[in-house]
Design a protein around this motif. Structure first.
Motif, short mmCIF file in Angstrom:
data_model
loop_
_atom_site.label_atom_id
_atom_site.label_comp_id
_atom_site.label_asym_id
_atom_site.label_seq_id
_atom_site.Cartn_x
_atom_site.Cartn_y
_atom_site.Cartn_z
N UNK A 801 -31.20 -2.05 56.63
CA UNK A 801 -30.17 -1.86 55.62
C UNK A 801 -29.54 -0.48 55.68
N UNK A 802 -30.10 0.43 56.48
CA UNK A 802 -29.56 1.78 56.61
C UNK A 802 -29.87 2.33 57.98
N UNK A 803 -29.50 3.62 58.18
CA UNK A 803 -29.65 4.21 59.50
C UNK A 803 -30.97 4.94 59.71
N UNK A 804 -31.72 5.13 58.66
CA UNK A 804 -32.96 5.89 58.79
C UNK A 804 -34.15 5.02 58.43
N UNK A 805 -34.28 3.92 59.17
CA UNK A 805 -35.32 2.95 58.87
C UNK A 805 -36.64 3.27 59.54
N UNK A 806 -37.66 2.55 59.11
CA UNK A 806 -38.99 2.72 59.68
C UNK A 806 -39.16 1.82 60.89
N UNK A 807 -40.16 2.15 61.71
CA UNK A 807 -40.54 1.22 62.77
C UNK A 807 -41.14 -0.03 62.14
N UNK A 808 -41.03 -1.14 62.87
CA UNK A 808 -41.63 -2.39 62.41
C UNK A 808 -42.80 -2.71 63.33
N UNK A 809 -43.96 -2.95 62.74
CA UNK A 809 -45.15 -3.32 63.50
C UNK A 809 -45.30 -4.83 63.50
N UNK A 810 -45.48 -5.37 64.68
CA UNK A 810 -45.67 -6.81 64.86
C UNK A 810 -47.01 -7.03 65.52
N UNK A 811 -47.87 -7.80 64.87
CA UNK A 811 -49.15 -8.21 65.48
C UNK A 811 -49.10 -9.71 65.73
N UNK A 812 -49.30 -10.11 66.99
CA UNK A 812 -49.38 -11.52 67.37
C UNK A 812 -50.85 -11.89 67.52
N UNK A 813 -51.26 -13.03 66.95
CA UNK A 813 -52.66 -13.47 66.99
C UNK A 813 -52.74 -14.92 67.47
N UNK A 814 -53.77 -15.18 68.26
CA UNK A 814 -54.04 -16.54 68.73
C UNK A 814 -55.53 -16.81 68.63
N UNK A 815 -55.89 -18.01 68.23
CA UNK A 815 -57.29 -18.38 68.05
C UNK A 815 -57.79 -19.19 69.23
N UNK A 816 -58.98 -18.82 69.74
CA UNK A 816 -59.60 -19.56 70.82
C UNK A 816 -60.34 -20.78 70.30
N UNK A 817 -61.06 -21.41 71.17
CA UNK A 817 -61.82 -22.60 70.79
C UNK A 817 -63.07 -22.19 70.02
N UNK A 818 -63.29 -22.77 68.85
CA UNK A 818 -64.48 -22.41 68.06
C UNK A 818 -65.76 -22.91 68.72
N UNK A 819 -66.82 -22.16 68.49
CA UNK A 819 -68.14 -22.51 69.03
C UNK A 819 -69.11 -22.67 67.87
N UNK A 820 -69.85 -23.76 67.83
CA UNK A 820 -70.82 -23.99 66.78
C UNK A 820 -72.12 -23.29 67.15
N UNK A 821 -72.59 -22.41 66.27
CA UNK A 821 -73.82 -21.66 66.54
C UNK A 821 -74.76 -21.78 65.35
N UNK A 822 -76.00 -21.43 65.54
CA UNK A 822 -76.99 -21.55 64.49
C UNK A 822 -77.61 -22.94 64.49
#
Length: 825
Positions: A801-822
């Protein structure tokens, strides 16, 4: 006050020494001592000539570096014996040091796992500065436990144990008896260890010390019968008063060589046979107890809000609730009246109420620190406050004098580690601004009657003492006052039933001039004064370890959260501490973390997975106010409960723990039916989108690459503004779009403001404020873009919205295959 030697547990066993020579007369040739697994050999000068594993038939002594069993220091020089005579009938070694006129007798006992050596007689004892056991050089150096005093490889271990508290672990490098350590905060960096120091070990002491040829084991005992002027705690001149503990006579050690798997059982046997501390937690020896690494909640509580604090502790599945700042005064240990209106009686009420619900309470201390508002200081200062040294008044002074003449400025003209600049004359504490440049010596710019004491006249030649202080703006103790304060802490525990303590600031005990000896006396005095119901059962740690203290403390828990973000503050230090704990056969802990309103559940789970990888507990510092504000409080506490229960059940495989230690991936854990758990690997990457001013019409989007090790799935992400000091706090970022692999872009019709989060879990997109309170769920017009397995190109865009903006942080996440333990039923 003299210390007392602890009685032996059980009768001495018959010495199994085998020697060369006639049994009817003392032998002067080689003498051998054996246990079931190990043999030690001395020659006729008292030098160690063999340290051999009997089962492996392997020599571990580095002969070229061999030293005497026992050396003496006299007149500043260390001397080895010239002759060694073995008397089998008395099981004694007679050591002669003709160059010094000293004669010594060492009693020897062989047990099944260790050899015991005690200096029973030395003459003339008053002429000996100290006695030195070793250094004993060994070729074993795979793992060097500098505090516990054990070196080991995969097959065999050799160790030394001091058998009484006056026998200090290490080498007498300094007259102050402060053992050497690598300064991790050199240069004032409290955030973390320096990057170029990461390859170094953080050694804290030198009972065992790595060398070019392997390692050495060593211990010593000092004669403290006379006052000494030493270098101590940034003072070039410091008075170390005489201390009557029997001198070097009675110093004793155990030496052992065993299969590596037998090290802890051997030390356990030594503790029991030699009457050393042997704490038991839930019926198991502390160094092997599963619960020694239990995590705990750090939260201020009191009579008014205890039930809320207990409920939070239980919701997190934890057994220990710890007050981080309970004392209004250090010294007398008066509690904050706002939390505990009836002082210790109120705390006891809290302990009993918590105990009824299965929660154990603890408190944080600063050991022998004394606040300036404590009765030990005001209105009449206790004569046992620690002094750097003394002089006398060169002239009489009245109650208003601002310049005070002294005969000698030696102890007063030291300004490093001299925060309060305070002296005491009679019952008056006086603060001074400086010292005259030359004789006649004067204290300048004096403030009379400091800290509520009374300004009065003083006579010529009255004694003036320079008070020792600490940068926390507190005074410290001499040994007699240290002992009293330690017993006061024990009395606090006995009267209230507290079950956890941290001896923070334990280095304050260096004020007695006895270094590690004083630190260990402080904690041992506390331990010995505990009631039978508490002794050995109280979880305890400290700011510093110690060789004899190793037997008493449960664990250490270093790592502070105050200097950077949740994941960044002292992270490398925390990881290097894990090396220290493993080397020294101690339970692992991650240190303290701070749960703030903006802390994410992902941050918490990152910490929990790391703790599972190292089988390390943690202290989580927060407050009821913080938790009331945190929009995801219930999720955070549930995660802690799930992970801690799983860790305590030891359900993670070594391969899983190794992955968690790597910090390359994150994990999510959730309960599954049948008392099982579902462990899901999480793969993530962080990107930064910067505001760039370009020509009209020129694209400003950012392109990122993300390698997804998991299966194809709808994208999960988190988007936040990362403001800088110069950024406009009112700038917004809107028309946010994410396109993956040239699929149709996801466009989010919102304006993201500072201190807001956008979070997508692969199903919905939600906006939260800084305290994780849900602001809105965003309606999506089309399905979320899909991450492919493998390489993905991500195009990210939006408008400021203006010229003195903040950086934008983007985190991308992906989930692997779950493992049943216990265990699933």
């Amino acid at each position: 006050m003299a210390t007392k030697q602890r009685p032996l547990a059980g009768r001495l066993l018959l010495c199994l020494a085998i020697f060369t020579g006639s049994a009817a007369a003392p032998a002067t040739a080689q003498v051998h001592f054996k246990t079931k697994q190990w043999s030690l050999q001395l020659d006729n000068t008292g030098k160690v000539t063999s340290m051999k594993s009997l089962a492996l038939q392997k020599e571990f002594l580095v002969a070229a570096e061999a030293n005497a069993l026992l050396s003496v220091k006299k007149d500043g020089t260390i001397h080895a014996p010239r002759t060694c005579t073995w008397n089998p009938k008395k099981s004694e070694l007679a050591l002669s040091y003709p160059q010094t006129g000293v004669e010594a007798t060492v009693k020897v006992q062989s047990n099944d796992r260790y050899l015991r050596f005690e200096l029973t007689k030395i003459t003339p004892a008053e002429k000996v500065d100290l006695v030195l056991w070793g250094p004993y050089p060994t070729s074993i150096a795979d793992t060097v436990g500098e505090v516990v005093g054990v070196v080991r490889n995969k097959e065999f271990a050799i160790g030394i144990q001091a058998l009484n508290i006056k026998t200090l672990g290490g080498y007498p490098n300094a007259e102050s008896d402060v053992e050497p350590s690598y300064d991790i905060f050199e240069g004032g960096n409290k955030v973390d260890v320096k990057e170029n120091d990461m390859h170094k070990q953080l050694f804290r002491g030198d009972v065992a010390r790595p060398t070019a040829f392997g390692a050495v084991l060593q211990a010593y005992c000092r004669n403290r019968g006379k006052d000494r002027i030493i270098e101590n705690w940034a003072h070039t001149a410091y008075l170390a008063p005489a201390f009557q503990d029997g001198g070097v006579t009675g110093s004793k050690i155990a030496l052992f060589g065993v299969a590596t798997a037998d090290v802890l059982p051997t030390i356990s046997q030594i503790e029991l046979k030699e009457g050393l501390p042997h704490p038991m937690l839930d019926g198991v020896w502390g160094k092997q107890a599963t619960h020694a690494s239990e995590s705990y909640l750090i939260m201020n509580f009191g009579n008014a809000n205890l039930q809320e604090a207990i409920a939070v502790t239980q919701q997190a599945g934890l057994r220990y609730l710890y007050h981080g700042d309970p004392f209004e005064q250090w010294g007398s240990f008066k509690l904050h009246p706002r939390d505990f209106p009836e002082n210790w009686a109120s705390l006891r009420q809290c302990v009993e109420a918590a105990k009824a619900k299965g929660v154990r309470l603890g408190v944080h201390t600063l050991s022998n620190f004394i606040t300036t508002n404590d009765p030990y200081v005001t209105p009449v200062p206790d004569p046992r406050l620690a002094k750097v040294g003394y002089s006398r008044l060169s002239d009489a002074i009245d109650a208003t004098a601002k310049e005070i003449g002294i005969e000698d400025a030696l102890f007063f003209n030291q300004f490093q580690n001299n925060t309060l600049k305070a002296v005491v004359v009679g019952d008056e504490i006086i603060r001074y601004g400086g010292v005259s440049a030359s004789a006649p010596w004067k204290l300048l710019d004096c403030q009379r009657g400091a800290f509520g004491t009374k300004a009065v006249a003083h006579a010529q030649r009255d004694t003036i003492g320079k008070l020792m202080d600490h940068a926390y703006k507190v005074f410290l103790t001499n040994y007699a006052l240290q002992e009293e304060m330690s017993k006061t802490i024990a009395r606090l525990f006995n009267e209230t039933g507290l079950m956890q303590i941290s001896f923070d600031g334990l280095e304050g005990c260096h004020s007695s001039g006895m270094g590690q000896y004083a630190r260990q006396l402080f904690t041992q005095t506390w331990y010995d004064a505990l009631s039978p119901e508490l002794k050995g059962k109280v979880i305890n740690d400290a700011s510093m370890p110690g060789h004899f203290f190793w037997h008493t403390y449960t664990r250490m828990n270093w790592g502070e959260p105050w200097y950077a973000g949740f994941r960044e503050s002292q992270l490398q230090l925390r990881l290097k501490n894990q090396q220290f704990y493993r080397r020294n056969l101690m339970p692992s802990m991650l240190g303290w973390f701070s749960l703030r309103p903006e802390t994410t559940p992902e941050d918490i789970e990152w910490m929990l997975a790391m703790g599972a990888g190292y089988n390390a507990g943690f202290g989580l510092s927060t407050s009821l106010e913080t938790l009331q504000k945190h929009g995801k409080k219930d999720e955070v506490l549930a995660l802690i409960k799930t992970w801690e229960q799983a860790r305590m059940q030891n359900i993670f495989s070594e391969a899983q723990k190794a992955q968690m230690r790597s910090l390359q991936h994150e994990f999510h854990l959730e309960p599954a039916p049948g008392n099982a758990y579902r462990l899901t690997p999480v793969y993530n990457a962080y990107f930064k989108h910067q505001q760039v001013l370009k020509q009209p019409g020129e694209p400003v989007f950012s392109t990122f690459n993300f390698n997804n090790p998991a299966d194809a799935q709808p994208v999960s992400f988190m988007i936040t503004l990362a403001p800088t000091k110069e950024s406009d706090p009112d700038v917004t970022f809107d028309q946010i779009s994410i396109a993956i692999n040239r699929q149709d872009a996801l466009v989010l019709p919102i304006a993201l403001k500072r201190n807001q989060f956008l979070k997508c879990d692969g199903k919905t997109v939600q906006r939260f404020n800084r305290q994780w309170q849900l602001m809105e769920t965003i309606k999506l017009e089309k399905p979320l873009p899909v991450l492919s397995a493998g390489a993905n190109e991500i195009v990210f865009d939006g408008k400021y919205s203006g010229e003195n903006g903040a950086d934008v942080k983007l985190e991308i996440r992906a989930s692997g295959r779950p493992e049943l333990i216990g265990k699933a039923r």
